[in-house]
Scaffold this motif. Structure first.
Motif, short mmCIF file in Angstrom:
data_model
loop_
_atom_site.label_atom_id
_atom_site.label_comp_id
_atom_site.label_asym_id
_atom_site.label_seq_id
_atom_site.Cartn_x
_atom_site.Cartn_y
_atom_site.Cartn_z
N ASP A 7 34.18 29.29 -34.34
CA ASP A 7 33.08 30.25 -34.24
C ASP A 7 31.80 29.46 -34.00
N ILE A 8 31.31 29.50 -32.76
CA ILE A 8 30.16 28.69 -32.35
C ILE A 8 28.89 29.54 -32.41
N GLY A 9 27.98 29.18 -33.29
CA GLY A 9 26.72 29.90 -33.41
C GLY A 9 25.54 28.99 -33.17
N GLY A 10 24.37 29.57 -33.22
CA GLY A 10 23.16 28.79 -32.99
C GLY A 10 22.83 27.82 -34.10
N THR A 11 23.38 28.06 -35.29
CA THR A 11 23.10 27.20 -36.44
C THR A 11 24.27 26.31 -36.80
N ALA A 12 25.49 26.87 -36.73
CA ALA A 12 26.66 26.12 -37.18
C ALA A 12 27.87 26.44 -36.32
N ILE A 13 28.84 25.50 -36.36
CA ILE A 13 30.17 25.72 -35.78
C ILE A 13 31.14 25.76 -36.95
N LYS A 14 31.83 26.89 -37.12
CA LYS A 14 32.85 27.03 -38.16
C LYS A 14 34.22 26.95 -37.50
N TYR A 15 35.19 26.40 -38.21
CA TYR A 15 36.53 26.33 -37.64
C TYR A 15 37.59 26.26 -38.73
N SER A 16 38.78 26.77 -38.37
CA SER A 16 39.89 26.79 -39.30
C SER A 16 41.18 26.97 -38.51
N LEU A 17 42.30 26.61 -39.11
CA LEU A 17 43.61 26.85 -38.52
C LEU A 17 44.20 28.12 -39.11
N PHE A 18 44.87 28.91 -38.25
CA PHE A 18 45.52 30.14 -38.67
C PHE A 18 46.94 30.18 -38.12
N ASP A 19 47.82 30.93 -38.78
CA ASP A 19 49.08 31.25 -38.12
C ASP A 19 48.86 32.49 -37.26
N SER A 20 49.88 32.87 -36.51
CA SER A 20 49.68 33.94 -35.53
C SER A 20 49.45 35.31 -36.16
N SER A 21 49.75 35.44 -37.47
CA SER A 21 49.52 36.72 -38.14
C SER A 21 48.12 36.82 -38.75
N GLY A 22 47.32 35.75 -38.61
CA GLY A 22 45.96 35.77 -39.13
C GLY A 22 45.81 35.16 -40.51
N VAL A 23 46.85 34.54 -41.02
CA VAL A 23 46.77 33.89 -42.33
C VAL A 23 46.15 32.51 -42.16
N PRO A 24 45.07 32.19 -42.90
CA PRO A 24 44.46 30.86 -42.76
C PRO A 24 45.37 29.78 -43.32
N LEU A 25 45.45 28.66 -42.60
CA LEU A 25 46.29 27.53 -43.00
C LEU A 25 45.46 26.37 -43.55
N THR A 26 44.16 26.44 -43.35
CA THR A 26 43.25 25.43 -43.89
C THR A 26 42.02 26.14 -44.45
N ILE A 27 41.17 25.40 -45.12
CA ILE A 27 39.87 25.94 -45.49
C ILE A 27 39.05 26.12 -44.22
N THR A 28 37.92 26.81 -44.33
CA THR A 28 36.99 26.91 -43.22
C THR A 28 36.04 25.72 -43.27
N TYR A 29 36.06 24.94 -42.21
CA TYR A 29 35.16 23.79 -42.08
C TYR A 29 33.89 24.24 -41.35
N GLU A 30 32.81 23.51 -41.54
CA GLU A 30 31.55 23.87 -40.88
C GLU A 30 30.73 22.62 -40.60
N ILE A 31 30.20 22.56 -39.38
CA ILE A 31 29.27 21.49 -39.01
C ILE A 31 28.04 22.11 -38.38
N PRO A 32 26.88 21.45 -38.45
CA PRO A 32 25.69 21.97 -37.76
C PRO A 32 25.92 21.99 -36.25
N THR A 33 25.42 23.00 -35.59
CA THR A 33 25.50 23.05 -34.12
C THR A 33 24.66 21.93 -33.53
N PRO A 34 25.29 21.01 -32.78
CA PRO A 34 24.53 19.87 -32.25
C PRO A 34 23.68 20.28 -31.05
#
Length: 297
Positions: A7-34
């Motif tokens: 999820d790329i926004g003006g402030t941050a990029i969030k990312y996570s791994l999911f299975d195909s049913s929408g279950v998250p497989l990792t935590i949600t990571y976040e970095i500042p938008t460069p």
């Protein structure tokens, strides 16, 4: 196999791994938008994210939610405002597919938030839905018969630009920016010391100016919601963005305002609800969009 959602926004990029049913497989990571005042380095950052996630995970595809007007067929940002300089014409899908050698799909962030709520959140079970996101500005997305309605310019739903009789736009009067400005004028608190969370906290503690500023926001928001009800008549309107966290305070007030303003209760949507998925809505909607294009992955 897993799907990487970003999820790329003006402030941050969030990312996570999911299975195909929408279950998250990792935590949600976040970095500042460069980005700088004149350019951005989003593609480089996304490259590094994919490389990092591929080290420990088998990734079958990449699903991207991003700010900006998106041509979802090409997976390209066709227009981006000043919040992300130099982002217009960024070919995200092409770049990722060529460098990562996995399928990629890209969609606008508000459309993704709407799809996320439609699939897993407040809009689950509806067939037609309009999502209105209230934050620094106001965004919108339209889902008809289970599909995002993009319009001929890929920009249907941009409700924030609706002109009002005051000479302002809808987002000038119905955003958290407007809430902060109005409360500052009422209370003499400096704008730089305020945000939406602070104002809602003050209202719940009995601050009359804070309550009045929120009531003004609801009145302004109501003008756009009436337009949606009259023009599109969706099953449901979902209110997203930062104010959705104030569901207990807002939801009944928003519904009551609509019922008291609409020309006939027959024209009311079946439901007006605050969003359920919070910061994960964009990633979950991006995954849904990816799955629609790649059902076998």
């Amino acid at each position: 196999m897993s799907i990487l959602a970003l999820d790329i926004g003006g402030t941050a990029i969030k990312y996570s791994l999911f299975d195909s049913s929408g279950v998250p497989l990792t935590i949600t990571y976040e970095i500042p938008t460069p980005k700088t005042e004149t350019d951005n380095h989003i593609i480089d950052a996304v490259d590094q994210i994919i490389i990092e996630m591929k080290r420990n995970h088998d990734i079958a595809g990449v699903a991207v939610s991003t700010a900006g007007v998106v041509d979802a067929e090409k997976g390209t940002v066709v227009f981006a405002g000043p919040t992300i300089p130099g982002y217009t014409n960024t070919p995200i899908k092409q770049w990722i597919e060529e460098t990562a050698a996995v399928p990629c799909e890209v969609e606008n962030d508000v459309n993704c938030a709407a799809l996320g709520e439609f699939w897993k959140g407040a809009g689950k079970g509806s067939r037609s839905l309009v999502c209105v996101t209230v934050g620094t500005g106001v965004g919108g997305a339209i889902i008809l018969d289970g599909k995002v309605w993009k319009g001929s310019t890929h920009s249907a739903g941009e409700i924030g630009y609706l002109p009002l009789s005051s000479g302002h736009t809808f987002q000038d009067e119905a955003s958290t920016t407007a809430l902060v400005r109005n409360y500052s004028q009422m209370s003499s608190f400096p704008v730089e010391e305020l945000n939406g969370k602070i104002i809602f906290k003050k209202a719940k503690a009995g601050d009359a100016d804070a309550a009045r500023a929120i009531d003004e926001l609801i009145a302004s928001l109501n003008q756009g919601l009436l337009t949606i009800a009259y023009l599109i008549a969706p099953d449901m309107i979902v209110i997203g963005g930062g104010i959705a966290a104030q569901k207990e305070y807002l939801e009944n007030k928003i519904n009551d305002k609509m019922k008291n303003s609409i020309v006939s209760e027959r024209l009311m949507p079946k439901s007006i609800r605050c969003a359920d998925l919070g910061n994960t809505a964009g990633m979950i909607g991006a995954l849904y969009h990816f799955k629609e294009k790649h059902p076998s992955v």
